[in-house]
Design a protein around this motif. Structure first.
Motif, PDB file in Angstrom:
ATOM      1  N   SER A 110       0.859  -1.185   0.000  1.00  0.00           N
ATOM      2  CA  SER A 110       0.000   0.000   0.000  1.00  0.00           C
ATOM      3  C   SER A 110       0.898   1.238   0.000  1.00  0.00           C
ATOM      4  O   SER A 110       2.026   1.197   0.489  1.00  0.00           O
ATOM      5  N   TRP A 137       0.378  -1.240 -11.558  1.00  0.00           N
ATOM      6  CA  TRP A 137       0.131  -2.597 -12.028  1.00  0.00           C
ATOM      7  C   TRP A 137       1.031  -2.960 -13.214  1.00  0.00           C
ATOM      8  O   TRP A 137       1.410  -4.113 -13.355  1.00  0.00           O
ATOM      9  N   ILE A 182      -4.383  -3.131  -2.572  1.00  0.00           N
ATOM     10  CA  ILE A 182      -4.924  -2.550  -3.803  1.00  0.00           C
ATOM     11  C   ILE A 182      -6.059  -1.585  -3.463  1.00  0.00           C
ATOM     12  O   ILE A 182      -6.137  -0.474  -4.002  1.00  0.00           O
ATOM     13  N   TYR A 183      -6.935  -2.007  -2.560  1.00  0.00           N
ATOM     14  CA  TYR A 183      -8.053  -1.146  -2.160  1.00  0.00           C
ATOM     15  C   TYR A 183      -7.534   0.143  -1.526  1.00  0.00           C
ATOM     16  O   TYR A 183      -7.985   1.249  -1.873  1.00  0.00           O
ATOM     17  N   SER A 186      -4.544   1.634  -1.781  1.00  0.00           N
ATOM     18  CA  SER A 186      -3.858   2.497  -2.734  1.00  0.00           C
ATOM     19  C   SER A 186      -4.818   3.106  -3.750  1.00  0.00           C
ATOM     20  O   SER A 186      -4.632   4.248  -4.189  1.00  0.00           O
ATOM     21  N   SER A 187      -5.845   2.341  -4.131  1.00  0.00           N
ATOM     22  CA  SER A 187      -6.812   2.884  -5.090  1.00  0.00           C
ATOM     23  C   SER A 187      -7.557   4.076  -4.501  1.00  0.00           C
ATOM     24  O   SER A 187      -7.873   5.036  -5.211  1.00  0.00           O
ATOM     25  N   ASP A 207      -9.009   3.002 -10.327  1.00  0.00           N
ATOM     26  CA  ASP A 207      -9.995   1.930 -10.258  1.00  0.00           C
ATOM     27  C   ASP A 207      -9.278   0.625  -9.927  1.00  0.00           C
ATOM     28  O   ASP A 207      -8.431   0.175 -10.704  1.00  0.00           O
ATOM     29  N   PRO A 208      -9.584  -0.011  -8.791  1.00  0.00           N
ATOM     30  CA  PRO A 208      -8.877  -1.245  -8.435  1.00  0.00           C
ATOM     31  C   PRO A 208      -9.077  -2.365  -9.450  1.00  0.00           C
ATOM     32  O   PRO A 208      -8.227  -3.251  -9.571  1.00  0.00           O
ATOM     33  N   GLU A 209     -10.175  -2.319 -10.185  1.00  0.00           N
ATOM     34  CA  GLU A 209     -10.395  -3.363 -11.188  1.00  0.00           C
ATOM     35  C   GLU A 209      -9.430  -3.222 -12.360  1.00  0.00           C
ATOM     36  O   GLU A 209      -9.073  -4.218 -12.996  1.00  0.00           O
ATOM     37  N   TYR A 236      -6.359  -2.440 -11.967  1.00  0.00           N
ATOM     38  CA  TYR A 236      -5.188  -3.115 -11.414  1.00  0.00           C
ATOM     39  C   TYR A 236      -5.312  -4.624 -11.621  1.00  0.00           C
ATOM     40  O   TYR A 236      -4.407  -5.280 -12.150  1.00  0.00           O
ATOM     41  N   LEU A 244     -14.013  -6.748  -3.310  1.00  0.00           N
ATOM     42  CA  LEU A 244     -12.881  -6.738  -4.245  1.00  0.00           C
ATOM     43  C   LEU A 244     -12.234  -8.120  -4.303  1.00  0.00           C
ATOM     44  O   LEU A 244     -11.752  -8.540  -5.358  1.00  0.00           O
ATOM     45  N   THR A 292     -11.596 -10.345  -7.531  1.00  0.00           N
ATOM     46  CA  THR A 292     -10.276 -10.927  -7.782  1.00  0.00           C
ATOM     47  C   THR A 292     -10.393 -12.396  -8.175  1.00  0.00           C
ATOM     48  O   THR A 292      -9.764 -12.860  -9.141  1.00  0.00           O
TER      49      THR A 292
END
Length: 285
Positions: free
Chosen positions: A150, A163, A184-185, A187-188, A194-196, A198, A237, A241
């Protein structure tokens, strides 16, 4: 290089938990329904003593993986082969299924600040980190997993997305990825991506493990503290994943405000239930 030229797929372990001293006794007494444990490498580097004694007993019943915080793969200091020798000795003693550390730096001039500090996402950094991972893998004689951290700041001269950076390093170093979904959450949120995006960019075949953890929300930013339960958006999330990556060995991290083991087992079971639902959906599709 002495590590394999072609990718070795590590086994799927199921659902695990970070092994913490607060739970040693109850684990030995109750042998809870868990598939595996992750140990913090640095807690077991000293031969003898209570931590190793407990670990030797617990590993008779559960597979173990090692997770370190001191490789400092992004540092400009030379690799600390004294530390790496201790890690290798522990590997030989414990026989972990795999070994991981973080894609970060922790200090310079031989000073360990005990923080997982982010790197600039540049071609120069990629080349530097890949070279160091290769040295580590050659010395250990096996591929390692690198974890996304993070972050709370970015570098102005970064010219890649995180990413893209993680993916290039994993490919060029021929190592695997420990995908921390909570990181990921975090840092997003902190960096407004958008974490998706990533998740979609990470190569499926490189992901061998998933971390889930809690964090502390300060309104304008989130700190990855590992001192609270996993929140619902991170569970969501995680489900996303698994839709992309399928069955990946998953564990719950808790490093502070350690609750009774039963509470963490409930989180592990929640991960198991989510995975079962998602994987059944994927099978039908």
């Amino acid at each position: 290089m002495t590590h394999p030229k072609q990718m070795k797929q590590y086994p799927y372990l199921g659902f695990g938990l970070g092994l913490r001293p607060e739970h040693y006794e109850i684990i030995l007494e109750q042998q809870p329904k868990l598939d595996w444990f992750e140990i913090l490498t640095e807690n077991y580097l000293v031969p003898g003593g209570k931590p190793i004694s407990y670990l030797e007993r617990i590993r008779k019943d559960y597979p173990i993986v090692m997770h370190g915080v001191s490789l400092s793969l992004g540092s400009c200091d030379p690799i600390d082969f004294t530390y790496l020798k201790e890690v290798k000795n522990l590997i030989q003693h414990v026989a972990p299924v795999w070994v991981s550390d973080h894609l970060c730096w922790t200090g310079v001039n031989h000073l360990n600040m005990h923080d997982l500090l982010p790197l600039p996402y540049t071609e120069e950094t990629i080349s530097h980190v890949v070279s160091r991972i290769n040295q580590v893998q050659d010395y250990l004689g096996q591929q390692i997993l690198i974890e996304n951290v993070s972050s709370y700041l970015t570098y102005q001269h970064s010219d890649l997305q995180e990413w893209e950076f993680v993916t290039e390093i994993a490919k060029r170093a021929d190592c695997f990825i420990l995908l921390d979904v909570n990181n990921i959450y975090v840092s997003s949120f902190n960096h407004s991506f958008d974490p998706e995006d990533y998740l979609q960019a990470i190569p499926i075949e490189r992901v061998q493990q998933i971390h889930l953890a809690g964090h502390t929300h300060h309104g304008d930013y989130i700190i990855d503290t590992h001192d609270a339960p996993v929140i619902q958006p991170v569970w969501d999330l995680y489900a996303t994943t698994l839709k992309r990556f399928g069955a990946v060995s998953t564990m719950i991290e808790r490093d502070d405000n350690i609750p009774p083991l039963a509470e963490l087992l409930n989180e592990v079971e929640q991960a198991r239930i989510i995975a079962q639902e998602i994987l059944e959906e994927k099978a039908i599709a």
